[in-house]
Design an enzyme around this catalytic site. Sequence first.
Site, PDB file in Angstrom:
ATOM      1  N   GLU A 193      45.634  60.516 -35.462  1.00 38.07           N
ATOM      2  CA  GLU A 193      44.449  60.852 -34.641  1.00 38.07           C
ATOM      3  C   GLU A 193      43.642  61.973 -35.334  1.00 38.07           C
ATOM      4  O   GLU A 193      42.407  61.905 -35.421  1.00 38.07           O
ATOM      5  CB  GLU A 193      44.955  61.281 -33.257  1.00 38.07           C
ATOM      6  CG  GLU A 193      43.939  61.847 -32.296  1.00 38.07           C
ATOM      7  CD  GLU A 193      44.636  62.375 -31.022  1.00 38.07           C
ATOM      8  OE1 GLU A 193      45.355  61.593 -30.370  1.00 38.07           O
ATOM      9  OE2 GLU A 193      44.470  63.557 -30.688  1.00 38.07           O
ATOM     10  N   LYS A 243      46.658  71.780 -30.685  1.00 33.59           N
ATOM     11  CA  LYS A 243      47.833  72.228 -29.933  1.00 33.59           C
ATOM     12  C   LYS A 243      49.076  72.147 -30.792  1.00 33.59           C
ATOM     13  O   LYS A 243      50.119  72.650 -30.415  1.00 33.59           O
ATOM     14  CB  LYS A 243      47.996  71.399 -28.670  1.00 33.59           C
ATOM     15  CG  LYS A 243      46.849  71.631 -27.699  1.00 33.59           C
ATOM     16  CD  LYS A 243      47.174  71.157 -26.302  1.00 33.59           C
ATOM     17  CE  LYS A 243      45.908  71.057 -25.486  1.00 33.59           C
ATOM     18  NZ  LYS A 243      45.056  69.928 -25.956  1.00 33.59           N
ATOM     19  N   LYS A 267      55.091  59.411 -31.352  1.00 33.71           N
ATOM     20  CA  LYS A 267      53.898  59.989 -30.715  1.00 33.71           C
ATOM     21  C   LYS A 267      53.295  61.090 -31.595  1.00 33.71           C
ATOM     22  O   LYS A 267      52.080  61.229 -31.702  1.00 33.71           O
ATOM     23  CB  LYS A 267      54.251  60.546 -29.324  1.00 33.71           C
ATOM     24  CG  LYS A 267      53.100  61.286 -28.639  1.00 33.71           C
ATOM     25  CD  LYS A 267      51.886  60.394 -28.463  1.00 33.71           C
ATOM     26  CE  LYS A 267      50.744  60.909 -27.636  1.00 33.71           C
ATOM     27  NZ  LYS A 267      50.297  62.249 -27.727  1.00 33.71           N
ATOM     28  N   ALA A 284      54.602  71.248 -22.975  1.00 38.23           N
ATOM     29  CA  ALA A 284      55.764  71.318 -23.866  1.00 38.23           C
ATOM     30  C   ALA A 284      56.069  72.759 -24.225  1.00 38.23           C
ATOM     31  O   ALA A 284      55.165  73.571 -24.414  1.00 38.23           O
ATOM     32  CB  ALA A 284      55.488  70.498 -25.130  1.00 38.23           C
ATOM     33  N   SER A 335      50.260  58.365 -24.595  1.00 35.78           N
ATOM     34  CA  SER A 335      48.938  58.633 -25.159  1.00 35.78           C
ATOM     35  C   SER A 335      47.849  57.950 -24.356  1.00 35.78           C
ATOM     36  O   SER A 335      48.041  56.860 -23.836  1.00 35.78           O
ATOM     37  CB  SER A 335      48.855  58.147 -26.602  1.00 35.78           C
ATOM     38  OG  SER A 335      47.546  58.364 -27.086  1.00 35.78           O
ATOM     39  N   GLY A 336      46.715  58.610 -24.326  1.00 38.07           N
ATOM     40  CA  GLY A 336      45.551  58.008 -23.681  1.00 38.07           C
ATOM     41  C   GLY A 336      44.783  58.996 -22.832  1.00 38.07           C
ATOM     42  O   GLY A 336      43.810  58.628 -22.172  1.00 38.07           O
ATOM     43  N   THR A 383      46.729  67.368 -14.533  1.00 38.96           N
ATOM     44  CA  THR A 383      45.970  66.110 -14.633  1.00 38.96           C
ATOM     45  C   THR A 383      46.795  64.914 -15.101  1.00 38.96           C
ATOM     46  O   THR A 383      46.765  63.851 -14.474  1.00 38.96           O
ATOM     47  CB  THR A 383      44.796  66.304 -15.606  1.00 38.96           C
ATOM     48  OG1 THR A 383      44.279  67.598 -15.406  1.00 38.96           O
ATOM     49  CG2 THR A 383      43.735  65.276 -15.397  1.00 38.96           C
ATOM     50  N   ASN A 422      55.641  69.601  -7.619  1.00 43.70           N
ATOM     51  CA  ASN A 422      54.959  70.537  -8.519  1.00 43.70           C
ATOM     52  C   ASN A 422      55.452  71.938  -8.197  1.00 43.70           C
ATOM     53  O   ASN A 422      55.888  72.203  -7.077  1.00 43.70           O
ATOM     54  CB  ASN A 422      53.441  70.437  -8.298  1.00 43.70           C
ATOM     55  CG  ASN A 422      52.690  71.164  -9.385  1.00 43.70           C
ATOM     56  OD1 ASN A 422      52.711  70.767 -10.543  1.00 43.70           O
ATOM     57  ND2 ASN A 422      52.040  72.262  -9.025  1.00 43.70           N
ATOM     58  N   HIS A 446      51.424  59.454 -34.276  1.00 45.46           N
ATOM     59  CA  HIS A 446      50.186  58.959 -33.653  1.00 45.46           C
ATOM     60  C   HIS A 446      49.143  60.073 -33.639  1.00 45.46           C
ATOM     61  O   HIS A 446      47.991  59.884 -34.008  1.00 45.46           O
ATOM     62  CB  HIS A 446      50.461  58.465 -32.225  1.00 45.46           C
ATOM     63  CG  HIS A 446      49.237  58.311 -31.373  1.00 45.46           C
ATOM     64  ND1 HIS A 446      48.584  59.387 -30.807  1.00 45.46           N
ATOM     65  CD2 HIS A 446      48.514  57.216 -31.005  1.00 45.46           C
ATOM     66  CE1 HIS A 446      47.529  58.968 -30.138  1.00 45.46           C
ATOM     67  NE2 HIS A 446      47.474  57.647 -30.237  1.00 45.46           N
ATOM     68  N   ASN A 447      49.558  61.249 -33.210  1.00 46.72           N
ATOM     69  CA  ASN A 447      48.613  62.367 -33.129  1.00 46.72           C
ATOM     70  C   ASN A 447      48.148  62.807 -34.514  1.00 46.72           C
ATOM     71  O   ASN A 447      46.977  63.152 -34.694  1.00 46.72           O
ATOM     72  CB  ASN A 447      49.254  63.552 -32.389  1.00 46.72           C
ATOM     73  CG  ASN A 447      49.235  63.358 -30.886  1.00 46.72           C
ATOM     74  OD1 ASN A 447      49.204  62.235 -30.411  1.00 46.72           O
ATOM     75  ND2 ASN A 447      49.280  64.439 -30.146  1.00 46.72           N
TER      76      ASN A 447
HETATM   77  C1  6PG Z   1      46.879  61.537 -26.711  1.00 44.36           C
HETATM   78  C2  6PG Z   1      46.473  62.823 -27.403  1.00 44.36           C
HETATM   79  C3  6PG Z   1      47.003  64.031 -26.749  1.00 44.36           C
HETATM   80  C4  6PG Z   1      46.722  65.328 -27.475  1.00 44.36           C
HETATM   81  C5  6PG Z   1      45.307  65.669 -27.665  1.00 44.36           C
HETATM   82  C6  6PG Z   1      45.053  67.072 -28.183  1.00 44.36           C
HETATM   83  O1  6PG Z   1      47.499  60.759 -27.409  1.00 44.36           O
HETATM   84  O2  6PG Z   1      46.572  61.323 -25.557  1.00 44.36           O
HETATM   85  O3  6PG Z   1      46.982  62.799 -28.713  1.00 44.36           O
HETATM   86  O4  6PG Z   1      48.376  63.874 -26.634  1.00 44.36           O
HETATM   87  O5  6PG Z   1      47.289  66.351 -26.738  1.00 44.36           O
HETATM   88  O6  6PG Z   1      44.684  64.754 -28.461  1.00 44.36           O
HETATM   89  O7  6PG Z   1      45.577  67.315 -29.445  1.00 44.36           O
HETATM   90  P1  6PG Z   1      45.116  68.606 -30.254  1.00 44.36           P
HETATM   91  O8  6PG Z   1      44.807  69.700 -29.264  1.00 44.36           O
HETATM   92  O9  6PG Z   1      46.271  68.994 -31.130  1.00 44.36           O
HETATM   93  O10 6PG Z   1      43.900  68.211 -31.012  1.00 44.36           O
END
Ligand code: 6PG
Length: 474
Positions: free
Chosen positions: A190, A261, A183, A77, A129-130, A13, A33, A186-187
């Site tokens: 988040e 993750k 990044k 990753a 991100s997004g 995706t 791919n 950032h997470n």
């Molecule tokens: C982003 C998100 C993304 C991340 C998910 C899931 O910036 O678009 O941070 O990169 O993979 O938010 O994160 P977790 O599975 O660790 O909650």
Amino acid sequence: MDLADIGVTGLATMGRNLARNLARHGYAVAVHNRTYGRTQQLVKEFGGEGTFVPSEDLAAFVASLKRPRRAIIMVKAGAGTDAVIDQLADLMEPGDMIVDGGNAHFDDTRRREAALRERGLHFVGTGISGGEEGALNGPSIMPGGSKESWEALGPILQDISAKVDGVPCCVHVGPDGAGHFVKMVHNGIEYSDMQLIAESYDLLRQALGATPAELASVFREWNRGELDSYLIEITAEVLDQVDAETGKPFVDVVVDQAEQKGTGRWTVQSALDLGVPVTGIAEATFARALSGHPEQRAAAASLQGPGLSGVGGRELVEDVRQALYASKIVAYAQGFDQMAAASREYGWDLDLGAMATIWRGGCIIRAKFLDRIRAAYDANPALPTLLADPTFAAALDAGQEAWRRVVTTAVQIGVPTPGFSSALAYYDGLRRDRLPAALIQGLRDYFGAHTYRRVDKEGSFHTDWSGDRTEHPA
Ligand code: 6PG
């Protein structure tokens, strides 16, 4: 056949949407791919959006790129990334660029960048991100890597990134692993944002007996003020959702074990190494871990709580809003501290104000609030902590009584609010004139002769605790 401007390999995706975003901006995009069917599917479904150059194997993919070649890897990753990098590197020539757009660990990115640099290739670890929607319509993009690679990639990445007030949500973050580090933080933020939102929801639901739909309205209202952000906006959407099968609120039919993750965990691990107290991110990560232990939760379910409910009236809603905002300031202050510490440790020369700028749009933590952070660093680029910025200091001062009432209420009725509580403890810790760390130093010296410094003279000292208790310079 015309050569492609840039390529994307890995068309799940995120990769597919990024390729479409590039094509929609007029770039000829080489696509590849592991299974060719997915490549064909992309061209069949979205070929009309722009120019795609499909390839069945990596050699053809690399051959379809203009020189110097720019190839973006969008694979999960991990070990798979190394394999793809190795294959690409073998097919490339000095000056070519490999961009890793996945959520790689910054240490891996540093290692890969160094290895490819040896071979004359540029490796550009890039945070994107997004989510799916961002990848397609404009993500926030955080590229690391060399200045030369930025010159070749920057205009394209800025072109496809989100824009806020006409400003692209993409800058060159810094060398080697800087992009993936930023990044990662950032997470982490988040995680912290989501934990604070979840605590707000939980406390109001337990204390007031409010329904998810009623709380959706509360979040919608909050989204019109200083909390205006993507995560608050979608919280209202999720709380409003009704399960079609049972007619129950959606949030009541979802298993209450939060997964991850790993980027939040990495943030905390790195913060421990750097010695930066990112308590908000750590509590958010541990709260997910606690939720994920059903056997312990079942065993503890009969433990007694305070047996109180229905405390607090409607004024609690405004108190929680203020506690959420104050705790959010703390969480961001900690995350920005971590970036500053990493910048010093790794020699990245990060521009913290620019990081706030590129998070204003496209990414998951996008929020009005980031404008204020940018303004804080504009006013003082050497700000030792965001809490000391006059605007944030005033906001914390204005909110602190509500914040304390919220934590008190949560403790009284037995609702866990580790995010609110630890943020308040951080605030109270940082603002203290004297901390009990002095006693800890004394204890360390007592049992281990670890020495201490004095407030009134230079040097290190040890007290002869087991002897006559006189003090000696260490
Ligand atoms: C982003 C998100 C993304 C991340 C998910 C899931 O910036 O678009 O941070 O990169 O993979 O938010 O994160 P977790 O599975 O660790 O909650």
